[in-house]
Design a protein around this motif. Structure first.
Motif, PDB file in Angstrom:
ATOM      1  N   ASP A  22     -28.696  40.860 -59.201  1.00  0.00           N
ATOM      2  CA  ASP A  22     -28.232  42.248 -59.338  1.00  0.00           C
ATOM      3  C   ASP A  22     -28.179  42.669 -60.803  1.00  0.00           C
ATOM      4  O   ASP A  22     -27.563  42.010 -61.642  1.00  0.00           O
ATOM      5  CB  ASP A  22     -26.855  42.456 -58.691  1.00  0.00           C
ATOM      6  N   VAL A  23     -28.800  43.799 -61.079  1.00  0.00           N
ATOM      7  CA  VAL A  23     -28.873  44.340 -62.435  1.00  0.00           C
ATOM      8  C   VAL A  23     -27.498  44.735 -62.973  1.00  0.00           C
ATOM      9  O   VAL A  23     -27.327  44.905 -64.182  1.00  0.00           O
ATOM     10  CB  VAL A  23     -29.842  45.547 -62.466  1.00  0.00           C
ATOM     11  N   MET A  24     -26.483  44.846 -62.106  1.00  0.00           N
ATOM     12  CA  MET A  24     -25.134  45.143 -62.578  1.00  0.00           C
ATOM     13  C   MET A  24     -24.476  43.909 -63.192  1.00  0.00           C
ATOM     14  O   MET A  24     -23.386  44.004 -63.760  1.00  0.00           O
ATOM     15  CB  MET A  24     -24.267  45.691 -61.442  1.00  0.00           C
ATOM     16  N   GLY A  25     -25.137  42.764 -63.083  1.00  0.00           N
ATOM     17  CA  GLY A  25     -24.682  41.554 -63.759  1.00  0.00           C
ATOM     18  C   GLY A  25     -25.519  41.336 -65.005  1.00  0.00           C
ATOM     19  O   GLY A  25     -25.401  42.056 -65.990  1.00  0.00           O
ATOM     20  N   GLY A  44     -31.670  39.386 -65.776  1.00  0.00           N
ATOM     21  CA  GLY A  44     -31.703  38.313 -64.794  1.00  0.00           C
ATOM     22  C   GLY A  44     -33.009  38.254 -64.023  1.00  0.00           C
ATOM     23  O   GLY A  44     -33.779  39.221 -63.967  1.00  0.00           O
ATOM     24  N   ALA A  45     -33.241  37.102 -63.383  1.00  0.00           N
ATOM     25  CA  ALA A  45     -34.509  36.871 -62.692  1.00  0.00           C
ATOM     26  C   ALA A  45     -34.630  37.649 -61.387  1.00  0.00           C
ATOM     27  O   ALA A  45     -35.736  37.898 -60.910  1.00  0.00           O
ATOM     28  CB  ALA A  45     -34.670  35.373 -62.417  1.00  0.00           C
ATOM     29  N   ALA A  46     -33.498  38.031 -60.780  1.00  0.00           N
ATOM     30  CA  ALA A  46     -33.514  38.743 -59.492  1.00  0.00           C
ATOM     31  C   ALA A  46     -32.608  39.970 -59.582  1.00  0.00           C
ATOM     32  O   ALA A  46     -31.513  39.999 -59.019  1.00  0.00           O
ATOM     33  CB  ALA A  46     -33.068  37.816 -58.370  1.00  0.00           C
ATOM     34  N   PRO A  47     -33.051  41.017 -60.283  1.00  0.00           N
ATOM     35  CA  PRO A  47     -32.167  42.144 -60.590  1.00  0.00           C
ATOM     36  C   PRO A  47     -32.012  43.187 -59.491  1.00  0.00           C
ATOM     37  O   PRO A  47     -31.241  44.139 -59.660  1.00  0.00           O
ATOM     38  CB  PRO A  47     -32.835  42.766 -61.815  1.00  0.00           C
ATOM     39  N   GLN A  48     -32.736  43.054 -58.365  1.00  0.00           N
ATOM     40  CA  GLN A  48     -32.566  44.010 -57.272  1.00  0.00           C
ATOM     41  C   GLN A  48     -31.087  44.127 -56.917  1.00  0.00           C
ATOM     42  O   GLN A  48     -30.372  43.135 -56.835  1.00  0.00           O
ATOM     43  CB  GLN A  48     -33.352  43.553 -56.039  1.00  0.00           C
ATOM     44  N   TYR A  49     -30.610  45.359 -56.716  1.00  0.00           N
ATOM     45  CA  TYR A  49     -29.216  45.550 -56.338  1.00  0.00           C
ATOM     46  C   TYR A  49     -28.890  44.738 -55.086  1.00  0.00           C
ATOM     47  O   TYR A  49     -29.701  44.639 -54.160  1.00  0.00           O
ATOM     48  CB  TYR A  49     -28.930  47.023 -56.043  1.00  0.00           C
ATOM     49  N   LEU A  50     -27.712  44.157 -55.050  1.00  0.00           N
ATOM     50  CA  LEU A  50     -27.263  43.448 -53.867  1.00  0.00           C
ATOM     51  C   LEU A  50     -27.288  44.383 -52.659  1.00  0.00           C
ATOM     52  O   LEU A  50     -27.076  45.592 -52.780  1.00  0.00           O
ATOM     53  CB  LEU A  50     -25.842  42.929 -54.061  1.00  0.00           C
ATOM     54  N   LYS A  54     -34.450  48.216 -67.772  1.00  0.00           N
ATOM     55  CA  LYS A  54     -33.446  47.997 -66.731  1.00  0.00           C
ATOM     56  C   LYS A  54     -32.032  48.307 -67.209  1.00  0.00           C
ATOM     57  O   LYS A  54     -31.118  48.443 -66.391  1.00  0.00           O
ATOM     58  CB  LYS A  54     -33.535  46.564 -66.198  1.00  0.00           C
ATOM     59  N   VAL A  55     -31.835  48.452 -68.530  1.00  0.00           N
ATOM     60  CA  VAL A  55     -30.518  48.869 -69.006  1.00  0.00           C
ATOM     61  C   VAL A  55     -30.196  50.271 -68.484  1.00  0.00           C
ATOM     62  O   VAL A  55     -29.028  50.601 -68.233  1.00  0.00           O
ATOM     63  CB  VAL A  55     -30.435  48.817 -70.551  1.00  0.00           C
ATOM     64  N   ALA A  56     -31.227  51.089 -68.270  1.00  0.00           N
ATOM     65  CA  ALA A  56     -31.003  52.425 -67.704  1.00  0.00           C
ATOM     66  C   ALA A  56     -30.545  52.323 -66.254  1.00  0.00           C
ATOM     67  O   ALA A  56     -29.683  53.088 -65.803  1.00  0.00           O
ATOM     68  CB  ALA A  56     -32.271  53.265 -67.805  1.00  0.00           C
ATOM     69  N   ALA A  57     -31.104  51.365 -65.502  1.00  0.00           N
ATOM     70  CA  ALA A  57     -30.686  51.169 -64.111  1.00  0.00           C
ATOM     71  C   ALA A  57     -29.245  50.670 -64.042  1.00  0.00           C
ATOM     72  O   ALA A  57     -28.468  51.080 -63.174  1.00  0.00           O
ATOM     73  CB  ALA A  57     -31.625  50.184 -63.418  1.00  0.00           C
ATOM     74  N   HIS A  58     -28.883  49.771 -64.959  1.00  0.00           N
ATOM     75  CA  HIS A  58     -27.517  49.249 -65.002  1.00  0.00           C
ATOM     76  C   HIS A  58     -26.518  50.362 -65.310  1.00  0.00           C
ATOM     77  O   HIS A  58     -25.543  50.570 -64.572  1.00  0.00           O
ATOM     78  CB  HIS A  58     -27.421  48.148 -66.059  1.00  0.00           C
TER      79      HIS A  58
END
Length: 395
Positions: free
Chosen positions: A242-245, A249-255, A212-216
């Protein structure tokens, strides 16, 4: 969780962004009965000149969020940190990012990952590039240029939109994973007749954060800001939403707000209340395609409250709470200073193991949020497996 390294910042000249969309209307309008306002009335203008929550993202500086992004992954080692293992494990570690991004974008953004499966020897020691100190834009660009130059005899960079650079595990000095965003005022990095505009140079923290670091980091190339705090308690603004935070995290789907900014959520999926009035909205969970994704109540030129439905599925299968996520957006707040702030419906709740207090923030039916300063009221009316119903009121 320890704080992430301070985000790399280019020179001041690199911060000037060209507004490419019309400035949205301010929040002076009054919602008319039986005539819902268009989504554009709730879009906010960017004010920071960099990655922020504004909808007028500079399409010449940042990568288009939709379509297929052709990514070439390079694997590098150094005179003082020579690789002795195969590149296969490194590529396998990042590979799930493609499926993660596809789900997050409802299939509207795809990472086509290719790998140059050989170790590319960098011309300088790993300790010389400044990752263990305050990495400057110039030093970061030199690192990328050295990698591209060394790999150029073995790859045709004209075929790719973006580059990932992955260091050997032996290079402990390459500590973190900054995003490279080109500066159009400089010669930059070119290869095979193509300007390298966007890249992620991974560090050893990729083994901590996972794919998920790639998604961030790729999110930054689309113009998204950091939601974690550069100072103080790292995840005090957005928790694990949100993965940008918090990448882990437990709920990394983008806002839903980010999905709308990126064009993955369409205008017809946004319910807007741009001024005084009332509007009742049925929300479909952001983890699923289709339906109304966010309800936005605009409170000023650069501010709004947003409501969205969250369920423990898809990229959020480990979410700590379910229901309506409420948050405040300010497009004038810089990255790392809380441009999005989650509103916690359960501040006194003791979170279970693996969750933080802010991870428990989702509102449930019967709960209400009010802001006396702006006259805002948001009521959660109902909730079921299909989503949630909220009522927005102002004035």
């Amino acid at each position: 969780m320890s704080a992430l390294p301070t985000r790399l910042r280019p020179l001041a000249a690199a911060f000037a962004l060209v507004t490419c969309l019309a400035t949205p209307a301010t929040s002076t309008a009054t919602a008319r009965p039986n005539s819902p306002a268009p989504a554009a009335d709730c879009a906010l203008p960017g004010k920071t000149g960099w990655t922020d929550e504004g909808h007028d993202t500079d399409g010449t500086r940042f990568q288009r969020p939709g379509g297929t992004h052709r990514v070439l992954t390079l694997f590098v080692d150094f005179p003082d940190a020579r690789a002795t293992d195969s590149t296969d494990a490194y590529a396998t570690h990042l590979a799930p990012a493609a499926d993660w991004m596809r789900r997050a974008s409802y299939g509207r953004s795809r990472l086509a990952l290719s790998s140059l499966h050989r170790w590319i020897r960098m011309p300088a020691d790993s300790t010389s590039y400044g990752f263990e100190r305050d990495l400057t834009f110039e030093a970061h660009e030199k690192y990328l240029r050295d990698a591209i130059t060394a790999a150029d005899p073995h790859a045709d960079f004209s075929r790719y939109d973006m580059v990932y650079v992955v260091p050997t595990k032996a290079a402990a000095a390459i500590t973190f994973s900054p995003t490279y965003l080109y500066d159009p005022t400089t010669p930059g990095v070119t290869a095979d007749g193509r300007r390298i505009k966007w890249a992620v140079t991974f560090g050893q923290d990729m083994w901590r954060w996972g794919h998920k670091v790639a998604a961030h980091e790729t999110g930054h190339t689309f113009g998204l800001p950091d939601l974690y705090s550069f100072t103080g308690s790292t995840h005090r603004y957005a928790g694990g939403w949100d993965v940008m935070g918090n990448i882990a995290g437990a709920a990394p789907q983008y806002l839903g707000w980010h999905s709308w900014k990126l064009g993955w959520t369409r205008d017809h999926q946004v319910a807007c209340l741009p001024g005084t009035g009332r509007r009742t909205v049925r929300l479909s969970p952001v983890e699923r395609p289709g339906g109304t994704k966010i309800a936005v109540l605009r409170t000023g030129e650069t501010t709004a409250y947003v409501a969205e439905s969250r369920r423990p599925e898809g990229n959020d299968q480990h979410a700590c709470s379910t229901g309506v996520l409420l948050y405040k957006v300010d497009s004038a707040t810089p990255t790392g200073e809380g441009p999005v702030r989650i509103l916690n419906a359960h501040p006194a709740t003791t979170p279970p193991t693996g969750c933080t207090q802010l991870d428990m923030a989702a509102y449930t039916p019967g709960q209400t949020f009010t802001d006396p300063d702006t006259g805002v009221r948001i009521d959660v009316l109902t909730g079921d497996t299909g989503g949630d119903t909220v009522r927005l009121s102002k004035g």
